[in-house]
Scaffold this active site. Structure first.
Site, mmCIF file in Angstrom:
data_model
loop_
_atom_site.group_PDB
_atom_site.id
_atom_site.type_symbol
_atom_site.label_atom_id
_atom_site.label_comp_id
_atom_site.label_asym_id
_atom_site.label_seq_id
_atom_site.Cartn_x
_atom_site.Cartn_y
_atom_site.Cartn_z
ATOM 1 N N HIS A 187 0.601 -1.121 -0.036
ATOM 2 C CA HIS A 187 0.035 -0.013 0.234
ATOM 3 C C HIS A 187 0.857 1.378 0.072
ATOM 4 C CE1 HIS A 187 -3.511 2.510 1.646
ATOM 5 N NE2 HIS A 187 -2.532 3.123 1.967
ATOM 6 N N GLU A 188 1.865 1.271 0.705
ATOM 7 C CA GLU A 188 2.618 2.391 0.948
ATOM 8 C C GLU A 188 3.603 2.519 -0.250
ATOM 9 O OE1 GLU A 188 2.132 4.490 3.225
ATOM 10 O OE2 GLU A 188 0.687 3.177 4.357
ATOM 11 N N HIS B 81 1.436 4.304 -2.955
ATOM 12 C CA HIS B 81 1.399 5.583 -2.792
ATOM 13 C C HIS B 81 2.462 6.444 -3.787
ATOM 14 C CE1 HIS B 81 -1.883 6.267 -0.327
ATOM 15 N NE2 HIS B 81 -1.551 5.802 0.768
ATOM 16 N N GLU C 17 -5.947 6.671 -1.607
ATOM 17 C CA GLU C 17 -5.992 5.274 -0.575
ATOM 18 C C GLU C 17 -6.228 4.128 -1.458
ATOM 19 O OE1 GLU C 17 -4.129 5.380 2.091
ATOM 20 O OE2 GLU C 17 -3.604 7.629 1.976
ATOM 21 N N ASP D 215 -4.650 0.699 -1.861
ATOM 22 C CA ASP D 215 -5.259 -0.670 -1.222
ATOM 23 C C ASP D 215 -5.106 -1.818 -2.384
ATOM 24 O OD1 ASP D 215 -5.647 0.199 1.337
ATOM 25 O OD2 ASP D 215 -7.790 0.527 1.118
HETATM 26 ZN ZN LIG Z 1 -2.137 5.241 2.698
#
Ligand SMILES: [Zn+2]
Length: 682
Positions: free
Chosen positions: A517-518, A521, A582, A586
């Protein structure tokens, strides 16, 4: 990022939650299990509603505790950490030999817990600042007072801070931006629906009570509340919508002190910069120049007396949590109970542990890391990070819509990402902060001023890439576009996210997806606009950029169709554009972690555990980190302010788009967990 699951221990935990939750002599509750079979609701098909399947029983047995507005697995772990931190703080306070950080956090915590001294002082901690505001006579004085408030960490009128230059991330420069509101979003001031009008009415009543507690007569206090609401509504009208601000272009306005000072002369910015304690500088970035131009006329139109009322409010509101019981309770009744639906205040000790983390988090964090983390934790996490980074490389390689030219740049960015795990290399030195055992309000103010000074000192210096944005006990993780780094505080690197004894499937489904997830980003609607060095610079071919946007639009409209809250005030859908980054992260994180797991387990048949194959355990572990219950009020607030989707959609939104999920659970076309128009960015 955030949110949660549990099973036998959870049920047990929930039952004794308010009384003890302390099986060990130190009061620290047992570790949270990583994978919980008893959380599963087998009455529903995984392909019909996977979130309900993974979390149904957990949700049934884990209502929101009265001292919370949301209760999920993230919160469960954060709560677990609070007990550990309390134990550390109790030890630090006990007689005996202590290190400097121990002494400092022990005294801070002790002063916070000392309610009788706080009661005795009454409103005295407010006196010096309110006296200073009382001495304001001119518009220039108003700005000087704003500078003084900023220096002690109190928000007012606008924001000022240091941050990497958007076009030269190696240099940190001054930033000026919109600000000065009290309610959580501009919409609360502007929208004309019944719920927003009700919130403003409650806010007025709350402000009146706070002014009365500060010593004003009821009719005076009522008029003051109206003045503040009018001033803040002006600021809200001039503020840019948070969804629009996601695009870095809207915040990219490098200018000079001379130029911005001339564009908004009533702010006396030259004087403000000279008196706010920041180093002298000539160039800066202005996040929203229109805000300064618009508020410039408000500064003229509103009387000095009314600005003083606004500054008094910002002071009282900011200090309320450190004052007497009456202030703390009124603050809770509005912000906790009315705005978030929290039924009771957290016990004092929890609030004091959180306050210590907020004020002296790197000193407390050092003790937390010594106690919980160690070097092995760093190694294990790094191995997973490398595996997931390599999955991303493979994922980019397989993309059919991206040209080789853009792919090459994407690899450069991916290879440049810095991984920060657990805690900073160097601990922060708080020795210049005076902490005393009988001055909670003063301690908070001095720690706040220390942090402002530390941040201002970064201006016009090479960027400090080693400085962390979260304290080590925090149960969260983050990516920073200007730094191009991913960061995992020690607080999240434990069960249910990472279990030493757990199978890879579960660890990859939980912390593995968080890592993915990070990482994603760096390549979401915002992150993709920054290059490997963290500069706001387009590295995409125009055609590839369009292809990306097409896919991102698919995700935005998909999530906009999801219902976030349905209560007696009506139904509210998610804002797919606010949550786009986000949701992209995900979906991408789930995909990358699954690829990494497949790489590890290969095609070798692995025996099911608890009746589930590794692939099923992977998706269940993912689903279960997001098990949560939330009050309607909190859910409504988050729709407006939180870029994250609620747990249900973090899970169902991502699995609906995942062919691997559908294959794992044998889902058929037409079933709810099989999207007719699956969106995929990464
Ligand atoms: Zn996030």
């Amino acid at each position: 990022m955030p949110m949660r699951v549990f099973s036998v221990v959870l049920l047990l935990c929930a039952a004794i939650f308010c009384s003890a939750q302390s099986p060990s002599p130190s009061g620290v509750p047992k570790e949270i299990p990583s994978f919980d079979v008893t959380a599963i609701d087998k009455s529903i098909e995984p392909c019909v509603d996977f979130y309900q399947y993974a979390c149904g029983n957990w949700m049934k047995h884990n209502p929101v505790p009265p001292d919370k507005s949301r209760w999920g697995r993230f919160d469960e772990l954060a709560e677990h950490n609070l007990y550990i931190l309390r134990d550390i703080l109790n030890h630090a306070q006990a007689p005996g030999k202590h290190t400097a950080p121990e002494k400092m956090v022990g005294e801070f915590y002790g002063a916070c817990m000392d309610e009788s001294t706080i009661e005795k002082k009454g409103t005295a901690p407010l006196t010096p600042e309110l006296a200073a505001i009382n001495g304001v006579n001119t518009k220039a004085d108003v700005i000087k007072q704003v500078a003084a408030m900023h220096q002690s960490g109190k928000p007012a009128l606008f924001a000022f801070y240091g941050q990497p230059d958007m076009h030269d991330s190696n240099a940190t420069i001054a930033y000026l931006d919109q600000g000065g509101l009290t309610l959580p979003d501009r919409d609360y001031y502007i929208k004309d629906d019944a719920k927003s009008a009700e919130t403003r009415q409650k806010y007025l009543e709350h402000m009146q009570k706070m002014f009365e507690l500060a010593g004003d007569k009821p009719d005076v206090a009522a008029a003051e509340a109206k003045t503040v609401l009018a001033v803040e509504t002006g600021l809200a009208t001039a503020s840019m919508d948070r969804t629009l601000r996601r695009d870095p272009k809207t915040r990219d306005h490098k200018t000079t002190v001379t130029e911005i000072a001339a564009a908004a002369p009533n702010f006396d910015l030259t004087e403000y910069f000279a008196s706010n304690g920041s180093p002298k500088f000539t160039a800066l970035n202005v996040g929203n120049p229109d805000f300064f131009k618009q508020v410039n006329s408000q500064l003229d139109a509103v009387s000095v007396a009314d600005w003083k009322t606004y500054l008094r409010w910002k002071t009282i509101n900011s200090e309320a949590p450190t004052l007497t019981k009456a202030f703390v309770e009124e603050d809770f009744l509005f912000n906790g109970k009315y705005m978030s639906g929290q039924q009771e205040m957290e016990p004092r000790w929890k609030r004091c542990v959180k306050a210590t983390d907020q004020s002296l988090g790197m000193a407390l964090g050092q003790l937390y890391v010594d106690r919980t983390f160690g070097t092995a934790g760093k190694e294990r996490t790094l191995t997973m990070v490398k595996a997931i980074e390599s999955a991303m490389k493979q994922d980019i390689n397989q993309l059919t819509w991206m040209s080789d030219t853009t792919k090459k740049q994407a690899y450069v960015k991916l290879n440049t990402i810095v991984n920060n795990i657990g805690y900073p290399d160097q601990w922060r030195d708080y020795s210049s902060v005076t902490i005393t055992s009988d001055d909670y309000s003063g301690n908070t103010a001095r720690a706040g001023a220390f942090e402002v000074k530390r941040q201002y000192a970064k201006i016009d210096k090479p960027t400090d890439r080693k400085d962390w944005s979260m304290t080590p006990p925090t149960v969260n993780a983050y990516y920073r576009p200007p730094m191009n780094d991913i960061n995992f505080p020690a607080g999240i690197l434990q069960p249910p996210f990472y279990g030493k004894m757990m199978d890879d499937a579960v660890n990859y489904g939980a912390i593995g997806v968080v890592i993915g997830h990070e990482l994603t980003h760096g390549f979401d609607d915002q992150g993709r606009k920054y290059d490997a060095q963290g500069n706001f610079q387009d590295w995409w071919t125009p055609a590839d950029g369009k292809e990306f946007e097409k896919r991102a639009d698919c995700t935005a409209s998909e999530y906009s169709s999801f219902v976030a809250v349905k209560d007696d005030k009506g139904e509210v859908k998610l804002n797919g554009k606010l949550t786009l980054g986000e949701n992209t992260a995900d979906n991408g994180g789930l995909k990358l972690a699954y690829m990494a797991l497949t790489e590890i387990i290969g095609n070798t048949p692995v025996k099911p555990i608890d009746g589930y194959t590794p692939q099923q355990r992977f998706f269940l572990a993912y689903g279960q980190i997001w098990c949560q219950n939330v009050t309607d009020q909190e859910a409504r607030k988050r729709v407006l302010t939180d870029p994250h989707s609620p747990g249900r959609w973090r899970v169902n939104g991502a699995v609906q788009n995942s062919a691997a999920f559908q294959q794992t659970f044998g889902c058929k076309a037409g079933q709810p967990m099989v999207s007719e128009n699956a969106c995929r960015v990464w």
